[in-house]
Every structure is written in C-alpha cells, then in structure tokens.
Design a protein around this motif. Structure first.
Motif, PDB file in Angstrom:
ATOM      1  N   LYS A   1     -48.531 -13.235  -3.396  1.00 15.68           N
ATOM      2  CA  LYS A   1     -48.125 -11.905  -2.731  1.00 15.68           C
ATOM      3  C   LYS A   1     -48.343 -10.539  -3.799  1.00 15.68           C
ATOM      4  N   SER A   2     -48.320 -11.171  -5.327  1.00 17.96           N
ATOM      5  CA  SER A   2     -48.685  -9.955  -6.405  1.00 17.96           C
ATOM      6  C   SER A   2     -49.157 -10.819  -7.612  1.00 17.96           C
ATOM      7  N   PHE A   3     -50.033  -9.877  -8.138  1.00 19.13           N
ATOM      8  CA  PHE A   3     -50.716 -10.438  -9.465  1.00 19.13           C
ATOM      9  C   PHE A   3     -50.030 -10.792 -10.700  1.00 19.13           C
TER      10      PHE A   3
ATOM     11  N   LYS B   1     -60.100  -7.047  -6.339  1.00 19.96           N
ATOM     12  CA  LYS B   1     -60.190  -7.047  -7.788  1.00 19.96           C
ATOM     13  C   LYS B   1     -60.136  -8.525  -8.448  1.00 19.96           C
ATOM     14  N   TYR B   2     -58.962  -9.356  -8.026  1.00 17.89           N
ATOM     15  CA  TYR B   2     -58.713 -10.499  -8.271  1.00 17.89           C
ATOM     16  C   TYR B   2     -58.670 -11.361  -7.051  1.00 17.89           C
ATOM     17  N   VAL B   3     -58.765 -12.595  -7.470  1.00  9.04           N
ATOM     18  CA  VAL B   3     -59.036 -14.105  -6.557  1.00  9.04           C
ATOM     19  C   VAL B   3     -57.802 -14.741  -6.824  1.00  9.04           C
TER      20      VAL B   3
ATOM     21  N   SER C   1     -50.690 -12.590 -14.628  1.00  4.30           N
ATOM     22  CA  SER C   1     -51.733 -13.202 -15.661  1.00  4.30           C
ATOM     23  C   SER C   1     -51.057 -14.850 -15.887  1.00  4.30           C
ATOM     24  N   GLY C   2     -52.085 -15.456 -16.361  1.00  6.46           N
ATOM     25  CA  GLY C   2     -51.828 -16.899 -16.832  1.00  6.46           C
ATOM     26  C   GLY C   2     -51.701 -17.763 -15.432  1.00  6.46           C
ATOM     27  N   VAL C   3     -51.207 -18.953 -15.865  1.00  4.80           N
ATOM     28  CA  VAL C   3     -51.030 -20.008 -15.081  1.00  4.80           C
ATOM     29  C   VAL C   3     -49.578 -20.225 -14.662  1.00  4.80           C
ATOM     30  N   HIS C   4     -49.264 -20.223 -13.405  1.00  7.39           N
ATOM     31  CA  HIS C   4     -47.742 -20.494 -13.007  1.00  7.39           C
ATOM     32  C   HIS C   4     -47.622 -21.846 -12.557  1.00  7.39           C
ATOM     33  N   HIS C   5     -46.806 -22.656 -12.788  1.00  5.82           N
ATOM     34  CA  HIS C   5     -46.582 -24.010 -12.510  1.00  5.82           C
ATOM     35  C   HIS C   5     -45.522 -23.742 -11.127  1.00  5.82           C
TER      36      HIS C   5
ATOM     37  N   ALA D   1     -52.915 -19.293  -9.861  1.00  3.59           N
ATOM     38  CA  ALA D   1     -53.284 -18.190 -10.754  1.00  3.59           C
ATOM     39  C   ALA D   1     -54.223 -17.296 -10.327  1.00  3.59           C
ATOM     40  N   TRP D   2     -54.324 -16.260 -10.757  1.00  2.00           N
ATOM     41  CA  TRP D   2     -55.429 -15.142 -10.387  1.00  2.00           C
ATOM     42  C   TRP D   2     -56.467 -15.140 -11.524  1.00  2.00           C
TER      43      TRP D   2
END
Length: 309
Positions: A79-81, A44-46, A83-87, A96-97
């Motif tokens: 490994k896991s979904f 579902k997500y990339v 939201s948003g952008v992680h630094h 990000a996803w």
C-alpha cells in the motif's frame, strides 16, 4: 502483451501453489499491470514480494488450510513505498520496492525486484574478482572421458563424490564443459543446493560436466589474492549470498531455477567478508586441504568396494 503495459506489483507464489486445484507444480505468480495510455502515468516504483505461506499446504493434492497466510501482510506492505527489504511473516517471506527503470523485459520477477532493492552499500560485484566461464568442449566418439554428473556434487559441502569413465557415445551430449585441477565450480541449476567447490588436485582432469556447471576464473583484483582464491567458496555458500543467487535465478520451478552469467557476475559480495586477507588465506588453505583429503578418502572407499564385487 506486457509490452503494452507497465508492471505495478508482482508476488511470487511457492511451488505447488495450485497443486490442490489442478495438480500443477509449476512456479506461479500474481502479476498486476497498468495499461499504457494517454491518461495513464506509469508508477515510479514496482512492488515485489516472495510469499512462502499462502494459507494452505502447498505441494500436495489435498487442500489443507493453515493459520499462516503471508499474503495478507504482503498486501498491506504494497500500500505504501518503503526502502530496502522487509521480512514478512515468520517463514522468510520478503517484500520490496524497486525503481521502474530497474525492470527489464527479461527479468520480470519478484526475486529480481528484491535483489535490486537490497541496501548493500558496501559490496564488491563477484565479476570484479572472478570471470564466469561458460565455454564448451566438443566430444569425440572414440575418446574416453572423466565424466561428472551434477548430483555427484554434494549439496552438503560442495565436494565431488564420484567421477565415472565414459566414452563419447555413452554421454548424452554433443559438447560439455571441462573442469581442470583446482578449478572453482558453481552449479547454476537449483542454486539453493549450494553445489559450489573446487576440483581436487588428484582428480582425473579434465573432468567433463554438463552446461549446468560454471567455472569461476580468478582475475587480478584488490580483494582476494590468487593464493586465497578458494576462500570465495564458503562466501558463495553462505546463507546471505545463497539467498541472493536464488533471488536472481529464474525457472518454471524452484528445482529448475538457473542463474545467468551476467547475474552471477553482478552478485554482491559484502566487503566486510573480503577485508582480512590473512583470514582469507587460512580459509582458502583449509578448503583446499579438506577437499583433497575428502577426495582421497572417497577414492579409498570406492577401491575397497570395487575389490569385493
């Protein structure tokens, strides 16, 4: 090949990642795909990530290991979904996803995934304020033109530093773009250079430039009045917006990356930067006056230099 598969993970590697192993400076990435089939459920997500540190010194032919390796943390993030952008790490790596439906055949890259995942809930698309002009002008052999090369636009403040006079046959192009007095320009190639500014009022317009330069044409809107239009220049040169432009650009290397018209028009301008029209007006006047003053100073210096040759 990709048409038979579904993208699952995409990790962008820094330029020169394989220079120690084959002297290649090309931009590369790690791509994971899921093969389509009856027993395959497309994700579902990339997942996308941009890695700046990969455990060794990039861009050099000698292999030198480093302590920082953001790929380890990027693997954990995948490994896991979320939201948003992680630094990730200490040097600006991001992850990000984004939804599978946001991926298109012409934009399969980590920068695009991260740009789609940003939680910019209150923003205005640049295309709501400016049109991006990329029209061309044919050259005539017997005519002399005011000619501007991209490196003559400062990457420090975005101002034009030099304009030459050249005849059509001496310009290595059959057509160029024309900049007129007080046009706002943006160089699409290598956007991290921030070559964004305005044409001075006393410049010898029209100025001919290569297709690497876009013109931003103000259009009626509720955010920036015509009189304050030059305030968009420092906004576009800000760190936050520049990072967006870089993420939306594509190319074989960071220095050859380019942003398209559609991506530029979709650029997200934070609404809080557009709310105070009095401030925008003052910023616009400052940009206009400073640009004109800078150009006159450059002309004076050039005049002195030419007089003693």
């Amino acid at each position: 090949m990709l048409s038979l598969n579904v993208v699952q993970h995409l990790i962008s590697l820094p330029a020169g990642a394989f220079q120690p192993f084959g002297r290649s400076a090309s931009k590369t990435c790690i791509l994971a795909v899921v093969k389509k089939g009856e027993n395959c459920t497309p994700p579902k997500y990339v997942f996308g990530a941009i890695a700046h540190n990969i455990g060794y010194d990039t861009g050099k032919t000698t292999y030198k290991t480093l302590e920082r390796n953001d790929l380890i943390d990027i693997l954990k993030e995948s490994k896991s979904f979320f939201s948003g952008v992680h630094h990730v790490g200490q040097e600006g790596s991001t992850a990000a996803w984004c939804h599978q439906t946001d991926i298109t055949a012409d934009r399969i890259d980590a920068g695009y995934i991260i740009s789609q995942a940003r939680e910019d809930n209150d923003y205005v698309p640049l295309g709501d304020i400016f049109d991006v002009a990329d029209d061309f002008t044919p050259l005539t052999d017997d005519r002399e033109y005011s000619y501007l090369e991209v490196p003559w636009i400062s990457d420090i403040h975005g101002c034009i530093q030099r304009i030459d006079r050249k005849k059509g046959p001496n310009i290595n192009a059959s057509r160029l773009r024309a900049l007129n007095t007080e046009d706002i320009y943006l160089t699409r190639i290598n956007p991290k250079k921030q070559r964004i500014g305005m044409v001075p009022k006393n410049a010898p317009a029209p100025i001919m430039v290569s297709g690497e330069v876009y013109t931003l044409k103000w259009k009626p809107n509720d955010y920036i009045p015509f009189e304050a239009r030059f305030a968009i220049i420092p906004i576009l040169r800000s760190e936050y917006v520049t990072q967006q432009i870089c993420n939306l650009s594509t190319g074989s290397s960071s220095s050859r990356a380019r942003i398209s018209v559609s991506s530029l028009e979709g650029l997200r301008i934070p609404s809080n930067l557009l709310q105070n029209q009095t401030r925008l007006q003052k910023q616009s006047e400052t940009i206009r006056n400073a640009t004109n003053t800078f150009w006159e100073a450059i002309r004076s210096v050039n005049s002195v230099m030419e007089s003693i040759q």
